[in-house]
Design a protein around this motif. Structure first.
Motif, PDB file in Angstrom:
ATOM      1  N   GLY A   5       0.792  -1.220   0.000  1.00  0.00           N
ATOM      2  CA  GLY A   5       0.000   0.000   0.000  1.00  0.00           C
ATOM      3  C   GLY A   5       0.824   1.271   0.000  1.00  0.00           C
ATOM      4  O   GLY A   5       0.283   2.365  -0.179  1.00  0.00           O
ATOM      5  N   GLN A  24      -1.041  -5.674   1.580  1.00  0.00           N
ATOM      6  CA  GLN A  24      -1.809  -4.825   2.474  1.00  0.00           C
ATOM      7  C   GLN A  24      -2.248  -3.542   1.790  1.00  0.00           C
ATOM      8  O   GLN A  24      -1.706  -3.141   0.756  1.00  0.00           O
ATOM      9  CB  GLN A  24      -1.020  -4.498   3.746  1.00  0.00           C
ATOM     10  N   ASN A  25      -3.251  -2.920   2.389  1.00  0.00           N
ATOM     11  CA  ASN A  25      -3.716  -1.608   1.969  1.00  0.00           C
ATOM     12  C   ASN A  25      -4.097  -0.837   3.223  1.00  0.00           C
ATOM     13  O   ASN A  25      -3.703  -1.244   4.325  1.00  0.00           O
ATOM     14  CB  ASN A  25      -4.885  -1.732   0.978  1.00  0.00           C
ATOM     15  N   THR A  26      -4.833   0.243   3.077  1.00  0.00           N
ATOM     16  CA  THR A  26      -5.155   1.048   4.262  1.00  0.00           C
ATOM     17  C   THR A  26      -6.145   0.348   5.185  1.00  0.00           C
ATOM     18  O   THR A  26      -6.317   0.770   6.329  1.00  0.00           O
ATOM     19  CB  THR A  26      -5.729   2.419   3.859  1.00  0.00           C
ATOM     20  N   GLY A  56      -7.120   6.258   0.514  1.00  0.00           N
ATOM     21  CA  GLY A  56      -7.577   5.018   1.104  1.00  0.00           C
ATOM     22  C   GLY A  56      -8.800   5.196   1.986  1.00  0.00           C
ATOM     23  O   GLY A  56      -9.110   6.295   2.444  1.00  0.00           O
TER      24      GLY A  56
END
Length: 273
Positions: free
Chosen positions: A13, A42-44, A247
């Motif tokens: 991310g 992963q991301n926010t 995000g």
């Protein structure tokens, strides 16, 4: 231009880990190199997968960088396992440089980024090499074995971390509920705090990585430890206070803000000892 090395995990991310470190290094005018300890998906909104690197490959990355670049300072982040920590420590013992240890343990979504069996290795193998350790409150509790609820608790935890061999420790106050975001700095001879107004925001992903990377960059450029910490506090406060609103979860901080504002940021400093 000074060269620095980050040894940490990759954040797909882009807000934390290797990516945050390299962005910080670039903004502060040092050349960033890297050794990746793990890949994360992963991301926010959270961490959805972790793929650790083989310890031997982590060693190979570090040794390759050190053999070709005049690395002035090193920063560690997510190390994941005792085996990777041992590999990192063995490699760093062969090279003289500043070392900033960010003891990354838990992601914003509470995903564990450090195996429980690795905590003792972090304490016994890496802390004795550290110029500076930068735990938040939960991380300082884990490193010290103490529950932290008061300023006296912070002091007691710091003493235990220093006793493990670190030259200095910053216990970050982001998890406290004070109106000011106050960080507590301890060395064998001095104690002081640095404070900025607390910012109410969900965009705090990668704050620990970014702060420790800024400390690393400033140390590499010859700043005294005290001044490096103060400038890093400015960097992270500006990064949090001027979000880029990306995000739908815990968004990244603004790594451009320090440069855009030419480092202009008020930090309250209190010398305790």
């Amino acid at each position: 231009m000074e060269t620095v090395l980050t040894i940490a995990g990759s954040d797909s991310g882009g807000g934390a880990g290797i990516q945050a470190d390299l962005k910080t290094f670039q903004e502060l005018g040092v050349f960033g190199t890297s050794a990746i300890t793990a890949l994360t998906a992963q991301n926010t909104r959270g961490v959805h997968g972790v793929l650790p690197a083989a310890p031997e490959f982590v060693t190979q990355q570090i040794d390759c960088v050190m053999a070709d670049f005049p690395v002035k300072a090193v920063k560690t982040g997510m190390l994941f396992s005792a085996e990777i920590i041992q590999a990192v420590a063995d490699s760093l013992k062969k090279h003289a440089s500043f070392l900033v240890v960010d003891p990354v343990m838990i992601a914003k979504d509470r995903t564990s980024l450090l195996q429980q069996s690795a905590v003792s290795a972090l304490i016994t193998e890496l802390l004795p090499l550290a110029t500076l350790v930068t735990p938040n409150i939960p991380e300082a509790e884990t490193l010290s074995g103490l529950v932290i609820e008061t300023q006296d608790d912070i002091s007691a935890a710091a003493k235990r971390i220093l006793a493990a061999g670190a030259e200095a420790v910053v216990i970050k106050g982001g998890h406290l509920s004070d109106k000011q975001a106050t960080d507590y700095i301890f060395t064998a001879d001095t104690v002081f705090t640095v404070s900025t107004p607390r910012i109410e925001t969900r965009h705090t992903h990668g704050t620990g990585c970014t702060f420790s990377a800024a400390c690393t960059a400033f140390l590499a450029q010859g700043y005294h430890l005290r001044d490096a910490i103060i400038e890093a506090k400015k960097f992270i406060h500006l990064a949090i206070s001027q979000p880029i609103n990306l995000g739908s979860g815990h968004g990244p901080t603004n790594h451009f803000a320090y440069h855009i504002n030419k480092g202009n940021c008020e930090v309250a400093i209190n010398d305790i000892r």
